[in-house]
Write a protein that holds these residues in place. Structure first.
Motif, PDB file in Angstrom:
ATOM      1  N   THR A 198       0.809  -1.224   0.000  1.00 35.56           N
ATOM      2  CA  THR A 198       0.000   0.000   0.000  1.00 35.56           C
ATOM      3  C   THR A 198       0.847   1.281   0.000  1.00 35.56           C
ATOM      4  O   THR A 198       0.291   2.374   0.083  1.00 35.56           O
ATOM      5  CB  THR A 198      -0.945   0.026   1.217  1.00 35.56           C
ATOM      6  N   GLU A 199       2.164   1.135  -0.092  1.00 30.92           N
ATOM      7  CA  GLU A 199       3.020   2.315  -0.127  1.00 30.92           C
ATOM      8  C   GLU A 199       2.621   3.204  -1.306  1.00 30.92           C
ATOM      9  O   GLU A 199       2.394   2.723  -2.408  1.00 30.92           O
ATOM     10  CB  GLU A 199       4.506   1.925  -0.267  1.00 30.92           C
ATOM     11  N   GLY A 200       2.526   4.490  -1.050  1.00 32.31           N
ATOM     12  CA  GLY A 200       2.162   5.447  -2.081  1.00 32.31           C
ATOM     13  C   GLY A 200       0.679   5.613  -2.295  1.00 32.31           C
ATOM     14  O   GLY A 200       0.265   6.390  -3.160  1.00 32.31           O
ATOM     15  N   ALA A 201      -0.135   4.918  -1.528  1.00 27.45           N
ATOM     16  CA  ALA A 201      -1.585   5.056  -1.671  1.00 27.45           C
ATOM     17  C   ALA A 201      -2.010   6.466  -1.277  1.00 27.45           C
ATOM     18  O   ALA A 201      -1.509   7.030  -0.308  1.00 27.45           O
ATOM     19  CB  ALA A 201      -2.301   4.034  -0.798  1.00 27.45           C
ATOM     20  N   GLU A 202      -2.915   7.041  -2.050  1.00 28.73           N
ATOM     21  CA  GLU A 202      -3.450   8.369  -1.748  1.00 28.73           C
ATOM     22  C   GLU A 202      -4.662   8.208  -0.832  1.00 28.73           C
ATOM     23  O   GLU A 202      -5.739   7.842  -1.267  1.00 28.73           O
ATOM     24  CB  GLU A 202      -3.831   9.092  -3.031  1.00 28.73           C
TER      25      GLU A 202
END
Length: 79
Positions: free
Chosen positions: A10-14
């Motif tokens: 989920t890294e970078g999820a807005e």
């Protein structure tokens, strides 16, 4: 359908927040919602309260749509 939503990073999820509970308390209650990067139909939900830190639920688009429609119908909400 994605076979294991919990295997997706989920890294970078807005993240978007939908707040409205516990307005008088120390911590406002918010539901945090994000599309999982690289998966067009996968989403992650988390809780902003300290007790919910680090816990998450993941859904594909069909599961989330079913929940939203069912919840709205039970509450008598119009979409």
């Amino acid at each position: 359908m994605i076979s294991n939503l919990y295997s997706l990073p989920t890294e970078g999820a807005e993240v978007r927040q939908f707040c409205g509970g516990n307005l008088q308390g120390e911590h406002e209650s918010c539901v945090q919602f994000a599309q999982i990067p690289g998966a067009e139909t996968a989403y992650v939900l988390t809780d902003s309260k300290p007790e919910g830190a680090g816990k998450e639920l993941r859904f594909d688009e069909a599961e989330l749509d079913s929940f939203v429609l069912g919840y709205a119908a039970e509450r008598g909400l119009k979409l």
